[in-house]
Write a protein that holds these residues in place. Structure first.
Motif: not given
Length: 294
Positions: A115-134
């Motif tokens: 029944g989950v239709t919305t998810e909040i994410t990004g606990e301490g680290a998020s999928i972006a921003p990222v650089n070339d090294r990451m």
């Protein structure tokens, strides 16, 4: 961020979830009203306000609730008999970690079937921003799942969800204090400098403009744990300017929980930002005898 769209879930025996859209308007009075797209009939409606459930019907046109109540006799392109089931708003998972998973499999079946239709994410680290090294460091995992990382910002991530990697759930994210530290400083336990802190603040500002909900921290993990309270205050001030909030996984959840809570309160007060604590565990054994009743 993308506007939430209607998500519909059927599950037995007791859950029939639909995201009740933000706008509601009754059908226009006319002799031959057009058919609804979907008509959900006979369910026990729980509207999410805390009011008692009531039995009724819900009509959907496009991605909006068009009518709610007793709609017997109205026509619809699809009718769902919800007798014996519950019709409710889709659930919001306030601490999810599916930001990468939905790129692998956008069906998000493990969420939808709960029944989950919305998810909040990004606990301490998020999928972006990222650089070339990451990106290089994460490439083996992305390659394993045959996913190409073709974005470096949250704006790029949201654009991908909207166009090339659609998913069944709505995704919102915080910008992680640990992630921006990794971007600028890396994983070493070294203090920030005025220059590196300014770069981190710029990344938070960019993420907030891209649609981040606020700043998050996960202070038991590297490299987030190397952020000082002062670092967090400065980053949170940026998020506050854009109307964001501060969510944190505390630096300690047991023996030093009092100090960890004090740090959270200090960030909230000094940055003038609302704060929330993920998975707060106050009932540790040393305090059982002196915890107030709740």
């Amino acid at each position: 961020m993308p506007r939430p769209t209607l998500r519909l879930l059927l599950s037995t025996p007791m859950v029939l979830a639909a995201v009740l859209a933000m706008a509601f308007s009754g059908p226009r009075a006319q002799q031959a009203p057009p058919p609804f797209d979907v008509l959900i009939t006979g369910g026990r409606i729980v509207d999410g306000t805390g009011a008692p459930w009531f039995r009724g019907d819900i009509a959907i046109t496009g991605d909006r609730i068009a009518a709610m109540g007793r709609l017997a006799g109205r026509q619809a392109r699809q009718t769902i008999d919800a007798s014996g089931l519950v019709v409710a708003p889709g659930f919001i998972d306030m601490l999810g970690q599916s930001e990468f998973n939905v790129l692998v499999d956008g069906r998000a079946a493990s969420k939808i079937m709960q029944g989950v239709t919305t998810e909040i994410t990004g606990e301490g680290a998020s999928i972006a921003p990222v650089n070339d090294r990451m990106i290089r460091e994460g490439k083996p995992n992305w390659d394993h799942f045959k996913v190409v990382q073709d974005f470096t910002t949250l704006a790029g991530y949201f654009e991908r969800l909207e166009t090339r990697s659609p998913t069944t759930i709505n995704i919102g994210t915080f910008v992680g204090a640990g992630g921006v530290r990794d971007y600028v400083i890396g994983s070493d336990d070294v203090p920030s400098t005025p220059a590196t802190l300014e770069r981190m603040k710029a990344l938070v500002a960019e993420a907030m403009k891209d649609g981040a909900l606020g700043l998050s921290s996960s202070l038991q993990y590297v490299p987030d744990r190397f952020n000082t309270t002062g670092d967090l205050v400065e980053l949170a001030k940026v998020a506050a300017r854009y109307g964001g909030v501060y969510l944190t996984h505390l630096r300690s959840e047991s023996g030093r929980i009092d100090e960890a809570l004090d740090e959270t309160f200090a960030v909230a007060e000094r940055a003038d930002i609302p704060a929330e604590i993920w998975h707060l565990k106050t009932a540790y054994k040393a305090n059982w005898g002196r915890m107030p009743a709740v």
